[in-house]
Enzyme design. Structure first.
Site, PDB file in Angstrom:
ATOM      1  N   TYR A 216       0.813  -1.145   0.187  1.00 31.35           N
ATOM      2  CA  TYR A 216       0.055  -0.051   0.058  1.00 31.35           C
ATOM      3  C   TYR A 216       1.040   1.172   0.033  1.00 31.35           C
ATOM      4  CZ  TYR A 216      -3.362   3.515   1.624  1.00 31.35           C
ATOM      5  OH  TYR A 216      -4.072   4.669   1.709  1.00 31.35           O
TER       6      TYR A 216
ATOM      7  N   LYS B 112       2.966  10.883   7.444  1.00 30.70           N
ATOM      8  CA  LYS B 112       2.338  10.549   8.690  1.00 30.70           C
ATOM      9  C   LYS B 112       2.885  11.432   9.692  1.00 30.70           C
ATOM     10  CE  LYS B 112       0.205   6.762   7.363  1.00 30.70           C
ATOM     11  NZ  LYS B 112      -1.199   6.464   7.306  1.00 30.70           N
TER      12      LYS B 112
ATOM     13  N   ASP C 191       9.195   3.307   0.637  1.00 29.73           N
ATOM     14  CA  ASP C 191       8.062   4.092   1.089  1.00 29.73           C
ATOM     15  C   ASP C 191       8.352   3.778   2.596  1.00 29.73           C
ATOM     16  OD1 ASP C 191       5.871   4.728   2.271  1.00 29.73           O
ATOM     17  OD2 ASP C 191       4.576   3.731   0.854  1.00 29.73           O
TER      18      ASP C 191
END
Length: 437
Positions: free
Chosen positions: A165, A274, A247
């Site tokens: 993801y 984040k 990532d």
């Protein structure tokens, strides 16, 4: 199917149904809000991951590492906003920075000192990041990194991993495709499969622009990459001239310089997001100077809120004053100890249920380990995961529906004791339903 298995599955279905009924009865306000929300938003929400059956719990407020829902129930927050809530809900230094930024004006339509100082902090921390640019989310960061890799190499194809993801438009299910995923040409491989991944890289050498990989799968189940796997990707991409992108939107919290620093594998580019702006919207992508230099005239990179004053101010405090390399190491060790403690409890209970993860991230698994890549869950696993989620809520512990825990800095030993007790109670109360070792 044996009679014993049939009975167990029947009991499991009954247990889930009872847990759902108790959940509904305890949350009339959340239920009413969901019904109203469905009248104006498809599915009654604007963020799919937060929704689950029969309806999601709606939160009213948070303080430290605790939450209160609109029905007045309190929870220990171990969801940690899917790793974005690293600082909890009431870190005074971040609140002060945001208030000060608001006082100086919100939308200045100009560059400012705060973005340069935050960029300096990011470049100083991550081994692969010589130059960096900001976005509003990790999704945008990954899109821009892939765009840069395609422009830099003059190739079009991207290699990703099943179960990975990389944002709302870069989702790679275990089978088939997601209709929301951007239509780049993708080739797929299995996570932690060195031979298979290297083979795909070499077979597509003449058209492969980038390989994008999470050093630990996040939504895919907190499954760590083996060091040899990442090292093989590093070697193979260098051989064919493809850009290796880590990532680290989730895993950057694993040390002062992310998981890449801890493992000693340096990609060509890194994406971030984040927690790094203290809870404000944030994303970043960076890497080798020759790749990032494309944004000095050749590739346009717009975004009204890329350098918004709230994120820039909060990020300088979050990275510059609070989440230091020492703080990252302490949090990593706390998470490692937590996972070992929980797995010891479950092993002594005689079940194969266990937690995978690294550092301050963990996910409950209901099949025997070691788990090296995601696999389609069985109906029994899905039911056990749902039961665990509802039982934790009943114990006053809020975690991700998929069973993921992301520790925040305010979580201390008392909170971890509470989690350990709740897991032990679950293992005892549900012993007849859990798969045995």
């Amino acid at each position: 199917m044996s009679a014993a298995v049939q009975l167990r599955n029947s009991d499991l279905a009954s247990a889930v149904a009872e847990a759902r009924e108790a959940y509904v009865a305890a949350r009339p306000a959340s239920r009413a809000l969901h019904e109203r929300a469905r009248q104006v938003m498809p599915g009654g929400n604007t963020r799919t991951v937060l929704v689950y059956s029969p309806f999601p719990t709606a939160m009213e407020s948070g303080e430290g590492c605790y939450l209160r829902d609109i029905d007045g129930r309190d929870y220990l927050d171990l969801c940690g906003e899917y790793t974005a809530g690293l600082f909890g809900h009431s870190e005074k230094r971040i609140h002060d920075a945001v208030r000060a930024a608001l006082g100086r004006g919100i939308n200045l339509a100009a560059v400012g000192e705060a973005e340069t100082s935050l960029a300096s902090l990011v470049c100083g921390r991550f081994p692969s990041v010589e130059l960096v640019r900001f976005t509003n989310s990790g999704t945008e960061a990954n899109l821009m990194a892939l765009t840069a890799a395609r422009a830099f190499t003059g190739r079009d194809t991207v290699m990703a991993f099943r179960g990975g993801y990389h944002g709302g438009v870069l989702l790679f299910p275990l089978s088939g495709t997601n209709p929301a995923t951007v239509p780049f040409p993708f080739v797929m491989a299995d996570y932690n499969d060195i031979e298979g991944a290297v083979s795909v890289i070499r077979e597509n050498a003449d058209r492969l622009a980038a390989v994008i990989v999470e050093p630990m799968l996040g939504s895919g189940g907190c499954i760590p990459a083996r060091l040899e796997f990442l090292a093989a990707l590093r070697k193979a991409t260098a051989e064919v001239g493809a850009v290796l992108i880590f990532d680290e939107v989730m895993t950057s919290r694993m040390s002062g310089g992310g998981l890449q620093q801890r493992l000693g594998v340096t990609p060509d580019m890194t994406t971030l997001g984040k927690y790094m702006a203290g809870g404000m919207s944030f994303g970043a992508f960076g890497g080798r100077g020759e790749i990032m230099g494309l944004f000095d005239g050749r590739i346009a990179h717009a975004g009204t809120f890329n350098n918004n004053v709230l994120s820039m101010a909060a990020g300088n405090v979050a990275l510059g004053k609070i989440f230091t390399a020492e703080a990252a190491e302490t949090l990593f060790d706390r998470g490692e100890a937590m996972r070992a403690r929980l797995n010891d409890i479950l092993a002594r209970a005689g079940t194969v249920m266990h937690f995978t993860g690294i550092g301050s991230m963990a996910t409950a698994q209901f099949r025997a380990g070691p788990i090296e890549r995601p696999a389609p869950p069985t109906p029994e696993e899905e039911a056990l995961r749902e039961l665990f989620f509802f039982d934790m809520l009943a114990s006053g512990i809020y975690l991700a529906k998929r069973g993921m825990i992301a520790l925040s800095l305010p979580v201390g030993e008392a909170e971890l004791d509470r989690l350990a007790a709740a897991v032990a109670d679950f293992a005892e109360a549900r012993a007849g339903l859990l798969p045995r070792a």
